[in-house]
Design a protein around this motif. Structure first.
Motif, PDB file in Angstrom:
ATOM      1  N   GLY A  47      95.252  41.439 -47.109  1.00 57.70           N
ATOM      2  CA  GLY A  47      95.550  40.135 -46.521  1.00 57.70           C
ATOM      3  C   GLY A  47      94.353  39.566 -45.780  1.00 57.70           C
ATOM      4  N   TYR A  49      91.912  38.135 -42.768  1.00 58.15           N
ATOM      5  CA  TYR A  49      91.500  38.572 -41.426  1.00 58.15           C
ATOM      6  C   TYR A  49      90.272  37.785 -40.993  1.00 58.15           C
ATOM      7  N   LYS A 111      94.734  24.317 -37.957  1.00 55.57           N
ATOM      8  CA  LYS A 111      95.695  24.628 -39.025  1.00 55.57           C
ATOM      9  C   LYS A 111      94.979  24.951 -40.336  1.00 55.57           C
ATOM     10  N   LEU A 114      93.908  28.503 -40.119  1.00 61.84           N
ATOM     11  CA  LEU A 114      95.079  29.373 -40.219  1.00 61.84           C
ATOM     12  C   LEU A 114      95.523  29.523 -41.680  1.00 61.84           C
ATOM     13  N   SER A 115      95.454  28.419 -42.438  1.00 64.65           N
ATOM     14  CA  SER A 115      95.863  28.463 -43.846  1.00 64.65           C
ATOM     15  C   SER A 115      94.922  29.340 -44.665  1.00 64.65           C
ATOM     16  N   LYS A 118      96.056  32.846 -43.965  1.00 66.36           N
ATOM     17  CA  LYS A 118      97.360  33.110 -44.575  1.00 66.36           C
ATOM     18  C   LYS A 118      97.268  33.243 -46.092  1.00 66.36           C
ATOM     19  N   GLU A 119      96.279  32.595 -46.706  1.00 66.16           N
ATOM     20  CA  GLU A 119      96.062  32.713 -48.151  1.00 66.16           C
ATOM     21  C   GLU A 119      95.442  34.051 -48.534  1.00 66.16           C
ATOM     22  N   SER A 152      97.812  33.906 -35.596  1.00 69.84           N
ATOM     23  CA  SER A 152      98.154  34.376 -36.950  1.00 69.84           C
ATOM     24  C   SER A 152      98.534  35.855 -36.997  1.00 69.84           C
ATOM     25  N   CYS A 154      96.581  38.238 -37.179  1.00 72.14           N
ATOM     26  CA  CYS A 154      95.690  38.940 -38.099  1.00 72.14           C
ATOM     27  C   CYS A 154      94.650  39.746 -37.309  1.00 72.14           C
TER      28      CYS A 154
END
Length: 228
Positions: A47, A49, A111, A114-115, A118-119, A152, A154
């Motif tokens: 994922g 980081y 944002k 953050l995306s 998250k991707e 997040s 992360c």
């Protein structure tokens, strides 16, 4: 779903091709030596980081591509720097650079980062906020990386890059283990304390890398006897 996947592939296609071509060249020219804090630092993170590192040269972004050869690495860069130097802006676009306005940072920018996380991508941030030409020193950190990590959930990896004395001398890159700020008790209210903690961690990684660099000369002390 298929259309979305095609868009994602197309979005990163040029980056993926150039990275496949460029990373071997980076390893050939600078022969990056990776130095890990411990066994946990060697483990791959599943994922997205955040990766934070020192910023002492204009080509740090090149060294960092070798730090994660199999991951898409986004770079955060000041908008005014990219506007001032169009050649540099074109060059950095090859490295998935995301411009930010440091004087007018907005929620939409936050944002956006953050995306990226998250991707499942890696977001590199230089927490000092500028190029530090006083090599060997580490300036105070901004709180952007800590706030992104806390929002997040992360992990953060702390890096320290030590270039050689000459342009194509061997580069050393030190890595910390993944740091989960929430697990250490930090919150958004204590983001500045978390930034101080990460800065101290960077000093520790710096010391680790410098020890390896000095050990190199001890191993080759015999060579100096043959110098005139």
């Amino acid at each position: 779903m298929k259309k979305r996947n095609k868009k994602k592939i197309g979005k990163h296609l040029f980056y993926d091709i150039h990275k496949v071509l460029c990373v071997p060249l980076i390893w050939l020219l600078w022969r990056p030596k990776r130095i890990f804090e411990n066994k946990n630092a060697k483990k791959r993170i599943k994922g997205g980081y955040i990766q934070i590192g020192n910023h002492n040269t204009y080509i740090d972004c090149v060294y960092l591509q070798a730090s994660e050869p199999c991951r898409r690495l986004y770079l955060m860069a000041a908008k005014e720097v990219l506007e001032r130097n169009k050649f540099l802006a074109l060059f950095l676009k090859l490295f998935l650079t995301v411009p930010i306005d440091r004087d007018n940072f907005q929620l939409s920018d936050f944002k956006k980062f953050l995306s990226i996380i998250k991707e499942g991508h890696v977001l590199n941030i230089f927490p000092e906020g500028h190029i530090n030409f006083n090599k060997g020193t580490i300036d105070d950190f901004k709180d952007g990386a800590t706030l992104l990590s806390l929002t997040s959930s992360c992990p953060i990896k702390v890096l320290y890059v030590l270039p050689g004395k000459h342009l194509f001398s061997r580069v050393r890159i030190g890595y910390s283990e993944p740091i989960y700020l929430k697990d250490l008790g930090f919150t958004k209210k204590t983001a500045s304390d978390a930034s101080c903690f990460l800065r101290q961690k960077m000093f520790e990684i710096k010391e680790l890398v410098e020890k390896d660099y000095n050990r190199r000369f001890k191993k080759h002390e015999w060579f100096h006897y043959f110098k005139w």
